[in-house]
Design a protein around this motif. Structure first.
Motif, PDB file in Angstrom:
ATOM      1  N   THR A 158      15.244  11.692 -11.542  1.00  0.00           N
ATOM      2  CA  THR A 158      13.994  11.983 -12.237  1.00  0.00           C
ATOM      3  C   THR A 158      13.719  13.477 -12.257  1.00  0.00           C
ATOM      4  OG1 THR A 158      13.122   9.817 -11.569  1.00  0.00           O
ATOM      5  CG2 THR A 158      11.530  11.454 -12.335  1.00  0.00           C
ATOM      6  N   LEU A 159      14.025  14.162 -11.166  1.00  0.00           N
ATOM      7  CA  LEU A 159      13.872  15.615 -11.149  1.00  0.00           C
ATOM      8  C   LEU A 159      14.677  16.259 -12.274  1.00  0.00           C
ATOM      9  CD1 LEU A 159      14.061  16.244  -7.298  1.00  0.00           C
ATOM     10  CD2 LEU A 159      12.188  17.023  -8.768  1.00  0.00           C
ATOM     11  N   ARG A 160      15.918  15.865 -12.407  1.00  0.00           N
ATOM     12  CA  ARG A 160      16.765  16.425 -13.460  1.00  0.00           C
ATOM     13  C   ARG A 160      16.190  16.092 -14.834  1.00  0.00           C
ATOM     14  NH1 ARG A 160      20.716  19.808 -11.041  1.00  0.00           N
ATOM     15  NH2 ARG A 160      21.891  18.677  -9.471  1.00  0.00           N
ATOM     16  N   ALA A 161      15.783  14.821 -15.000  1.00  0.00           N
ATOM     17  CA  ALA A 161      15.289  14.383 -16.305  1.00  0.00           C
ATOM     18  C   ALA A 161      14.024  15.130 -16.710  1.00  0.00           C
ATOM     19  CB  ALA A 161      15.028  12.877 -16.279  1.00  0.00           C
ATOM     20  N   ARG A 162      13.245  15.559 -15.737  1.00  0.00           N
ATOM     21  CA  ARG A 162      11.995  16.265 -16.033  1.00  0.00           C
ATOM     22  C   ARG A 162      12.168  17.785 -16.032  1.00  0.00           C
ATOM     23  NH1 ARG A 162       6.528  13.113 -14.919  1.00  0.00           N
ATOM     24  NH2 ARG A 162       7.255  11.003 -15.399  1.00  0.00           N
ATOM     25  N   GLY A 163      13.398  18.226 -15.990  1.00  0.00           N
ATOM     26  CA  GLY A 163      13.660  19.644 -16.185  1.00  0.00           C
ATOM     27  C   GLY A 163      13.632  20.505 -14.945  1.00  0.00           C
ATOM     28  N   PHE A 164      13.590  19.881 -13.757  1.00  0.00           N
ATOM     29  CA  PHE A 164      13.600  20.667 -12.519  1.00  0.00           C
ATOM     30  C   PHE A 164      15.025  21.090 -12.183  1.00  0.00           C
ATOM     31  CE2 PHE A 164       9.590  18.472 -12.066  1.00  0.00           C
ATOM     32  CZ  PHE A 164       8.782  19.344 -11.355  1.00  0.00           C
ATOM     33  N   GLU A 165      15.163  22.319 -11.695  1.00  0.00           N
ATOM     34  CA  GLU A 165      16.436  22.781 -11.144  1.00  0.00           C
ATOM     35  C   GLU A 165      16.380  22.652  -9.627  1.00  0.00           C
ATOM     36  OE1 GLU A 165      17.336  26.736 -12.348  1.00  0.00           O
ATOM     37  OE2 GLU A 165      17.843  26.160 -14.409  1.00  0.00           O
ATOM     38  N   LEU A 166      17.396  22.009  -9.050  1.00  0.00           N
ATOM     39  CA  LEU A 166      17.465  21.895  -7.599  1.00  0.00           C
ATOM     40  C   LEU A 166      17.976  23.212  -7.032  1.00  0.00           C
ATOM     41  CD1 LEU A 166      18.987  18.315  -7.278  1.00  0.00           C
ATOM     42  CD2 LEU A 166      16.585  18.989  -7.146  1.00  0.00           C
ATOM     43  N   CYS A 201      12.976  22.848  -7.562  1.00  0.00           N
ATOM     44  CA  CYS A 201      12.652  21.937  -6.461  1.00  0.00           C
ATOM     45  C   CYS A 201      13.628  22.162  -5.318  1.00  0.00           C
ATOM     46  CB  CYS A 201      12.724  20.479  -6.914  1.00  0.00           C
ATOM     47  SG  CYS A 201      12.366  19.291  -5.579  1.00  0.00           S
ATOM     48  N   ALA A 202      13.094  22.328  -4.107  1.00  0.00           N
ATOM     49  CA  ALA A 202      13.898  22.402  -2.887  1.00  0.00           C
ATOM     50  C   ALA A 202      13.679  21.120  -2.090  1.00  0.00           C
ATOM     51  CB  ALA A 202      13.503  23.620  -2.058  1.00  0.00           C
ATOM     52  N   LEU A 203      14.733  20.628  -1.469  1.00  0.00           N
ATOM     53  CA  LEU A 203      14.709  19.354  -0.748  1.00  0.00           C
ATOM     54  C   LEU A 203      14.778  19.614   0.757  1.00  0.00           C
ATOM     55  CD1 LEU A 203      17.378  17.535  -2.947  1.00  0.00           C
ATOM     56  CD2 LEU A 203      14.898  17.549  -3.285  1.00  0.00           C
TER      57      LEU A 203
END
Length: 352
Positions: free
Chosen positions: A70-78, A97-99
């Motif tokens: 979902t992060l990827r789909a919503r345009g977030f870069e890890l 986003c940092a995990l």
């Protein structure tokens, strides 16, 4: 006062309302900020039992997979935690986003690491050095296990007697909440002593859970061979730092970092405050982390990251991925920032 289950039902209803209205999409540009830091604890496939008051700390590997997708789909870069200060300072670019994973549980290596590797995701594991040594008190787990074994919970906390039946899951949940709330409000020494008494009444020795649940130094060294993994400090014994003298807090933080660096041979540049709420970490602790030279330090105060956080890198908020809300609606709401901005009454900063 609402029970924890009632509160979680209200939260889930709110997440659904945000999703149905589409607010998680059309309000996201206002609420989302420049990025966020996600918090995880346990990742394990086993469903919780009928009495599982700490279920909020555990998600399934499938939900972790959904979160990353979902992060990827919503345009977030890890991105790694090391990159957060620089990413915060950028005026343009996609959200990041940092995990982060707190405490150093074995299931992080067994169940989380393969999912993270499939997504090519960098992540930070915050280690409490006593837990890695098989010592220390995971008191919230001890309390859960004691109440699970007992038919009645009786103790004095905060100058009042708690005496409650614990014969079935509903009674056990009420007893757990009563004890947890009363002891969290008081001194940490009393909390540890009273939970130790309950462990004795339940027939087991306190202080034995870490060796069972947490990664030891050898396992951490093996995990650290993956370049996607970095390690941060989570203090030595996982105390609520704000409840202790400055010298104690300083020693807990500094000794943890020194032990982790000595054992793992890697620099430790980031700190996670145990418990991390305003009663556990505040301006004094933020100043200590800064004085000790940490690049960042993270709380559990909920929120996204905004440009203003560049001046408060040792009081960063995080977004908890809560095991009680493993739904697409909850995930979408949290990533949008909409419920969190409402929770913070429109404030971007909560660093007091």
């Amino acid at each position: 006062m609402l029970s924890s289950r009632s509160r979680h039902r209200l939260f889930e209803a709110g997440f659904r309302a945000v999703a149905v209205s589409g607010a998680d999409r059309w309000l996201a540009p206002l609420a989302r900020g420049r990025g966020l830091i996600l918090t995880f604890h346990h990742v394990r496939p086993e469903p919780p039992g009928a009495f599982a008051p700490n279920r909020l700390l555990a998600i399934t590997p499938d939900f972790l997979d959904l979160t990353l997708g979902t992060l990827r789909a919503r345009g977030f870069e890890l991105c790694p935690l090391d990159a957060v200060p620089e990413r915060l300072a950028r005026e343009t670019g996609p959200p990041f986003c940092a995990l982060t994973f707190d405490d150093g549980y074995r299931d992080n290596a067994v169940h989380a690491a393969p999912v993270l590797a499939r997504h090519g995701a960098p992540w930070t594991l915050f280690v409490a050095s006593d837990f890695a040594a098989g010592e220390g008190r995971l008191w919230w787990v001890e309390l859960e296990r004691a109440v699970a074994r007992l038919d009645r919970v009786r103790l004095e906390a905060g100058g009042r007697l708690i005496d409650l039946p614990a014969r079935d899951p509903a009674e056990k949940s009420r007893a757990f909440e009563a004890v947890y709330g009363a002891l969290r409000a008081g001194p940490e020494g009393e909390l540890l002593d009273r939970i130790g008494d309950l462990c004795g009444a339940a027939g087991f020795v306190p202080g034995t859970v870490a060796a069972e649940l947490c990664l030891d130094w050898d396992a951490l060294r093996a995990l650290g061979r993956d370049p996607a993994v970095s390690f941060g400090a989570h203090t030595r014994s996982h105390p609520m730092l704000a409840k202790h003298p400055r010298e104690t807090a300083l020693r807990e933080i500094a000794e943890s970092r020194a032990r982790i660096e000595a054992e793992l041979g890697r620099p430790v540049r980031h700190l996670s405050y145990p418990v991390g709420d305003p009663r556990s970490a505040g301006p004094r602790e933020f100043a200590l982390a800064r004085e000790l030279g940490f690049a960042t330090a993270v709380t559990t105060r909920p929120g996204h990251l905004f440009a203003e956080h560049t001046g408060h890198l040792h009081a960063l908020p995080r977004v908890s991925v809560n095991g009680c809300h493993q739904s697409a609606a909850a995930l979408g709401g949290l990533l949008s920032g909409v419920p969190l901005l409402a929770w913070n009454r429109g404030r971007r900063l909560n660093v007091g």
